[in-house]
Design a protein around this motif. Structure first.
Motif, PDB file in Angstrom:
ATOM      1  N   ASP A 164       0.861  -1.175   0.000  1.00 20.15           N
ATOM      2  CA  ASP A 164       0.000   0.000   0.000  1.00 20.15           C
ATOM      3  C   ASP A 164       0.901   1.230   0.000  1.00 20.15           C
ATOM      4  OD1 ASP A 164      -2.072  -1.764   0.181  1.00 20.15           O
ATOM      5  OD2 ASP A 164      -2.656  -1.233   2.224  1.00 20.15           O
ATOM      6  N   LEU A 165       0.610   2.167  -0.879  1.00 23.38           N
ATOM      7  CA  LEU A 165       1.530   3.280  -1.086  1.00 23.38           C
ATOM      8  C   LEU A 165       1.127   4.552  -0.360  1.00 23.38           C
ATOM      9  CD1 LEU A 165       2.264   2.711  -4.877  1.00 23.38           C
ATOM     10  CD2 LEU A 165       3.481   1.805  -2.891  1.00 23.38           C
ATOM     11  N   GLY A 166      -0.075   4.609   0.174  1.00 25.57           N
ATOM     12  CA  GLY A 166      -0.456   5.745   0.994  1.00 25.57           C
ATOM     13  C   GLY A 166      -0.823   6.976   0.181  1.00 25.57           C
ATOM     14  N   PRO A 167      -1.473   7.964   0.835  1.00 30.59           N
ATOM     15  CA  PRO A 167      -1.908   9.182   0.136  1.00 30.59           C
ATOM     16  C   PRO A 167      -0.743  10.088  -0.229  1.00 30.59           C
ATOM     17  CG  PRO A 167      -2.364   9.364   2.481  1.00 30.59           C
ATOM     18  CD  PRO A 167      -1.877   7.960   2.258  1.00 30.59           C
ATOM     19  N   LYS A 168      -0.846  10.706  -1.406  1.00 32.47           N
ATOM     20  CA  LYS A 168       0.188  11.629  -1.877  1.00 32.47           C
ATOM     21  C   LYS A 168      -0.469  12.679  -2.751  1.00 32.47           C
ATOM     22  CE  LYS A 168       3.826   8.077  -2.078  1.00 32.47           C
ATOM     23  NZ  LYS A 168       2.940   6.977  -1.648  1.00 32.47           N
ATOM     24  N   ASN A 169       0.238  13.795  -2.926  1.00 28.61           N
ATOM     25  CA  ASN A 169      -0.189  14.767  -3.923  1.00 28.61           C
ATOM     26  C   ASN A 169       1.046  15.452  -4.491  1.00 28.61           C
ATOM     27  OD1 ASN A 169       0.614  16.541  -1.935  1.00 28.61           O
ATOM     28  ND2 ASN A 169      -1.444  17.289  -1.451  1.00 28.61           N
ATOM     29  N   GLY A 170       0.846  16.269  -5.498  1.00 29.78           N
ATOM     30  CA  GLY A 170       1.941  17.030  -6.077  1.00 29.78           C
ATOM     31  C   GLY A 170       3.004  16.156  -6.716  1.00 29.78           C
ATOM     32  N   ALA A 171       4.267  16.520  -6.473  1.00 33.55           N
ATOM     33  CA  ALA A 171       5.390  15.859  -7.136  1.00 33.55           C
ATOM     34  C   ALA A 171       5.441  14.363  -6.826  1.00 33.55           C
ATOM     35  CB  ALA A 171       6.705  16.524  -6.730  1.00 33.55           C
ATOM     36  N   ARG A 172       5.191  14.014  -5.569  1.00 35.71           N
ATOM     37  CA  ARG A 172       5.273  12.590  -5.223  1.00 35.71           C
ATOM     38  C   ARG A 172       4.159  11.791  -5.876  1.00 35.71           C
ATOM     39  NH1 ARG A 172       7.610  11.712   0.883  1.00 35.71           N
ATOM     40  NH2 ARG A 172       9.572  12.840   0.551  1.00 35.71           N
ATOM     41  N   ALA A 173       2.977  12.384  -6.028  1.00 34.89           N
ATOM     42  CA  ALA A 173       1.894  11.702  -6.718  1.00 34.89           C
ATOM     43  C   ALA A 173       2.252  11.483  -8.188  1.00 34.89           C
ATOM     44  CB  ALA A 173       0.598  12.500  -6.605  1.00 34.89           C
ATOM     45  N   ARG A 174       2.893  12.457  -8.804  1.00 33.48           N
ATOM     46  CA  ARG A 174       3.319  12.290 -10.199  1.00 33.48           C
ATOM     47  C   ARG A 174       4.385  11.203 -10.319  1.00 33.48           C
ATOM     48  NH1 ARG A 174       3.351  17.962  -9.793  1.00 33.48           N
ATOM     49  NH2 ARG A 174       5.647  18.026  -9.878  1.00 33.48           N
ATOM     50  N   GLN A 175       5.330  11.199  -9.380  1.00 36.54           N
ATOM     51  CA  GLN A 175       6.371  10.174  -9.424  1.00 36.54           C
ATOM     52  C   GLN A 175       5.789   8.786  -9.226  1.00 36.54           C
ATOM     53  OE1 GLN A 175       8.640  11.946  -6.292  1.00 36.54           O
ATOM     54  NE2 GLN A 175      10.038  13.023  -7.665  1.00 36.54           N
ATOM     55  N   GLU A 176       4.817   8.680  -8.322  1.00 35.07           N
ATOM     56  CA  GLU A 176       4.169   7.390  -8.102  1.00 35.07           C
ATOM     57  C   GLU A 176       3.427   6.931  -9.356  1.00 35.07           C
ATOM     58  OE1 GLU A 176       0.374   6.761  -5.613  1.00 35.07           O
ATOM     59  OE2 GLU A 176       2.047   6.355  -4.230  1.00 35.07           O
ATOM     60  N   ARG A 177       2.738   7.846 -10.001  1.00 41.26           N
ATOM     61  CA  ARG A 177       2.033   7.517 -11.238  1.00 41.26           C
ATOM     62  C   ARG A 177       3.012   7.036 -12.305  1.00 41.26           C
ATOM     63  NH1 ARG A 177      -1.196  12.445 -13.051  1.00 41.26           N
ATOM     64  NH2 ARG A 177       0.893  13.251 -13.538  1.00 41.26           N
ATOM     65  N   GLY A 178       4.121   7.753 -12.441  1.00 40.81           N
ATOM     66  CA  GLY A 178       5.112   7.340 -13.429  1.00 40.81           C
ATOM     67  C   GLY A 178       5.694   5.974 -13.124  1.00 40.81           C
ATOM     68  N   LEU A 179       5.906   5.700 -11.826  1.00 38.64           N
ATOM     69  CA  LEU A 179       6.448   4.407 -11.426  1.00 38.64           C
ATOM     70  C   LEU A 179       5.498   3.275 -11.810  1.00 38.64           C
ATOM     71  CD1 LEU A 179       8.671   2.890  -9.714  1.00 38.64           C
ATOM     72  CD2 LEU A 179       7.076   3.095  -7.818  1.00 38.64           C
ATOM     73  N   LEU A 180       4.211   3.440 -11.489  1.00 41.76           N
ATOM     74  CA  LEU A 180       3.243   2.390 -11.789  1.00 41.76           C
ATOM     75  C   LEU A 180       3.113   2.174 -13.295  1.00 41.76           C
ATOM     76  CD1 LEU A 180       0.459   3.246  -9.183  1.00 41.76           C
ATOM     77  CD2 LEU A 180       2.197   1.466  -9.037  1.00 41.76           C
ATOM     78  N   LEU A 181       3.159   3.250 -14.060  1.00 44.12           N
ATOM     79  CA  LEU A 181       3.063   3.111 -15.513  1.00 44.12           C
ATOM     80  C   LEU A 181       4.324   2.478 -16.095  1.00 44.12           C
ATOM     81  CD1 LEU A 181       1.348   6.517 -16.378  1.00 44.12           C
ATOM     82  CD2 LEU A 181       0.305   4.241 -16.351  1.00 44.12           C
ATOM     83  N   ALA A 182       5.477   2.742 -15.469  1.00 47.18           N
ATOM     84  CA  ALA A 182       6.737   2.180 -15.967  1.00 47.18           C
ATOM     85  C   ALA A 182       6.765   0.662 -15.869  1.00 47.18           C
ATOM     86  CB  ALA A 182       7.917   2.773 -15.199  1.00 47.18           C
ATOM     87  N   GLY A 183       5.997   0.110 -14.900  1.00 46.12           N
ATOM     88  CA  GLY A 183       5.954  -1.340 -14.774  1.00 46.12           C
ATOM     89  C   GLY A 183       5.272  -2.037 -15.930  1.00 46.12           C
ATOM     90  N   GLN A 184       4.508  -1.277 -16.725  1.00 44.73           N
ATOM     91  CA  GLN A 184       3.836  -1.797 -17.922  1.00 44.73           C
ATOM     92  C   GLN A 184       3.083  -3.088 -17.632  1.00 44.73           C
ATOM     93  OE1 GLN A 184       6.204  -1.804 -21.497  1.00 44.73           O
ATOM     94  NE2 GLN A 184       7.004   0.243 -21.117  1.00 44.73           N
ATOM     95  N   ASN A 185       2.392  -3.079 -16.496  1.00 38.05           N
ATOM     96  CA  ASN A 185       1.492  -4.189 -16.150  1.00 38.05           C
ATOM     97  C   ASN A 185       2.204  -5.540 -16.094  1.00 38.05           C
ATOM     98  OD1 ASN A 185      -1.123  -4.723 -15.278  1.00 38.05           O
ATOM     99  ND2 ASN A 185      -1.796  -5.377 -17.299  1.00 38.05           N
ATOM    100  N   GLY A 186       3.484  -5.505 -15.699  1.00 39.34           N
ATOM    101  CA  GLY A 186       4.224  -6.752 -15.534  1.00 39.34           C
ATOM    102  C   GLY A 186       5.281  -7.007 -16.580  1.00 39.34           C
ATOM    103  N   VAL A 187       5.378  -6.153 -17.584  1.00 38.16           N
ATOM    104  CA  VAL A 187       6.406  -6.341 -18.615  1.00 38.16           C
ATOM    105  C   VAL A 187       7.787  -6.060 -18.042  1.00 38.16           C
ATOM    106  CG1 VAL A 187       7.293  -5.520 -20.831  1.00 38.16           C
ATOM    107  CG2 VAL A 187       4.825  -5.854 -20.509  1.00 38.16           C
ATOM    108  N   ASN A 188       7.917  -4.952 -17.323  1.00 43.21           N
ATOM    109  CA  ASN A 188       9.180  -4.598 -16.680  1.00 43.21           C
ATOM    110  C   ASN A 188       9.154  -5.023 -15.213  1.00 43.21           C
ATOM    111  OD1 ASN A 188      10.221  -3.348 -19.022  1.00 43.21           O
ATOM    112  ND2 ASN A 188       9.065  -1.475 -18.554  1.00 43.21           N
ATOM    113  N   ALA A 189      10.321  -5.054 -14.601  1.00 44.23           N
ATOM    114  CA  ALA A 189      10.428  -5.470 -13.199  1.00 44.23           C
ATOM    115  C   ALA A 189      11.092  -4.359 -12.389  1.00 44.23           C
ATOM    116  CB  ALA A 189      11.234  -6.759 -13.087  1.00 44.23           C
ATOM    117  N   PHE A 190      10.949  -4.449 -11.069  1.00 46.00           N
ATOM    118  CA  PHE A 190      11.499  -3.456 -10.151  1.00 46.00           C
ATOM    119  C   PHE A 190      12.484  -4.115  -9.204  1.00 46.00           C
ATOM    120  CE2 PHE A 190       7.181  -2.060 -11.175  1.00 46.00           C
ATOM    121  CZ  PHE A 190       7.390  -0.747 -11.565  1.00 46.00           C
TER     122      PHE A 190
END
Length: 226
Positions: A51-77
Motif C-alpha cells: 500500500d503506497l499511501g496518500p500523496k499529492n503534487g510531485a510525489r503523486a506524479r512520481q508514483e504515477r510514473g512508477l506504476l506506468l513504468a511497470g507496464q502491467n508486468g512487462v518490466n520489473a522493479f
C-alpha cells in the motif's frame, strides 16, 4: 524488458503477504482405512502487496510514473522487502558515516552488518549456515534475510536446525559461497506487477494506491532483464 530501481521518495504504508509456501496443485488421497496422505507440488515464488499511501503534487506524479513504468508486468522493479518486524539489533561496528552519498543525494547512515555463510549452499537448497558473528546465530522463526552481491531473493527462516543453521523458504535462487557471499537483513528482490494488480486513484489526494508484486527469479533476471 527493463529492471527499474524503486525511487526512495515512494514510501510504503502497509505490506500484505499474498503467498507463503504456496502450491500449484495439492490434494489428499484417502485410503479405505480412513488414513489420508496429503500431496503438493511446490510453487515457491514470493508475492506481496504494497500500500503506497496518500500523496499529492510531485510525489503523486512520481508514483504515477512508477506504476506506468511497470507496464502491467512487462518490466520489473528492484524492490527492498519492507519488513515492519525486522530485527533492529544495534552494532557499533556497523555504523558508516564516511562522507559519501548515494546518487540520489541521501547520505550513508547506520545499518546492520553483513554476515558471511560458514559454508556454501547450492541453488535450490533450503538449508543455509551462517558464521557466529553479529546476528549470524541469533535468527529465529520468521526472520527474513537476503544475500549479496548480485543476488535477488528474500528468505524466511522456517526452522532453526542448529546454531547458525537454518531452514528457509523459499529455496535459494542462486548458489551462495563462504568466501564471496554475505547475508543481509535488508533483502532485495526483482518483482513484477501482477497483471492489473495496481490502482491509480486520484481524489483530493491519491487514495487506495496499491501494487501487487510477484517475484521474478534471479536466473530470469540475469538472462532477460537489463
Amino acid at each position: 524488458m527493463r529492471l527499474i530501481s524503486w525511487p526512495t521518495c515512494i514510501g510504503v504504508t502497509a505490506v500484505t503477504m499474498l503467498t507463503g509456501p504456496n502450491v500449484r496443485s495439492s490434494g489428499t488421497n484417502a485410503a479405505l482405512s480412513g488414513r489420508e496422505q496429503t500431496f503438493s507440488s511446490i510453487g515457491d515464488l514470493v508475492s506481496f502487496s504494497y500500500d503506497l499511501g496518500p500523496k499529492n503534487g510531485a510525489r503523486a506524479r512520481q508514483e504515477r510514473g512508477l506504476l506506468l513504468a511497470g507496464q502491467n508486468g512487462v518490466n520489473a522493479f528492484r524492490v527492498q522487502f519492507v519488513d515492519p518486524d525486522r530485527r533492529h539489533d544495534y552494532y557499533t561496528e556497523a555504523v558508516w558515516e564516511d562522507g559519501f552519498s548515494w546518487d540520489d543525494g541521501a547520505s550513508w547512515g547506520g545499518g546492520q552488518p553483513h554476515v558471511a555463510p560458514s559454508s556454501g549452499s547450492p541453488k535450490g537448497s533450503t538449508i543455509i549456515s551462517l558464521q557466529d558473528v553479529f546476528w549470524g546465530h541469533d535468527l529465529d522463526l520468521g526472520d527474513c534475510i537476503g544475500f549479496l552481491p548480485n543476488h535477488f531473493g528474500a528468505y524466511f527462516v522456517t526452522e532453526v536446525i542448529d546454531d547458525g543453521v537454518y531452514r528457509v523458504w523459499p529455496s535459494l535462487r542462486k548458489a551462495i559461497y563462504a568466501t564471496t557471499t554475505f547475508a543481509t537483513l535488508t533483502p532485495v528482490l526483482a518483482m513484477k506487477m501482477r497483471p492489473n494488480g495496481y490502482a491509480l486513484r486520484r481524489a483530493a489526494m491519491t487514495e487506495g494506491q496499491f501494487i501487487d508484486f510477484v517475484e521474478v527469479p534471479n536466473y530470469y533476471v540475469d538472462e532477460f532483464f537489463s
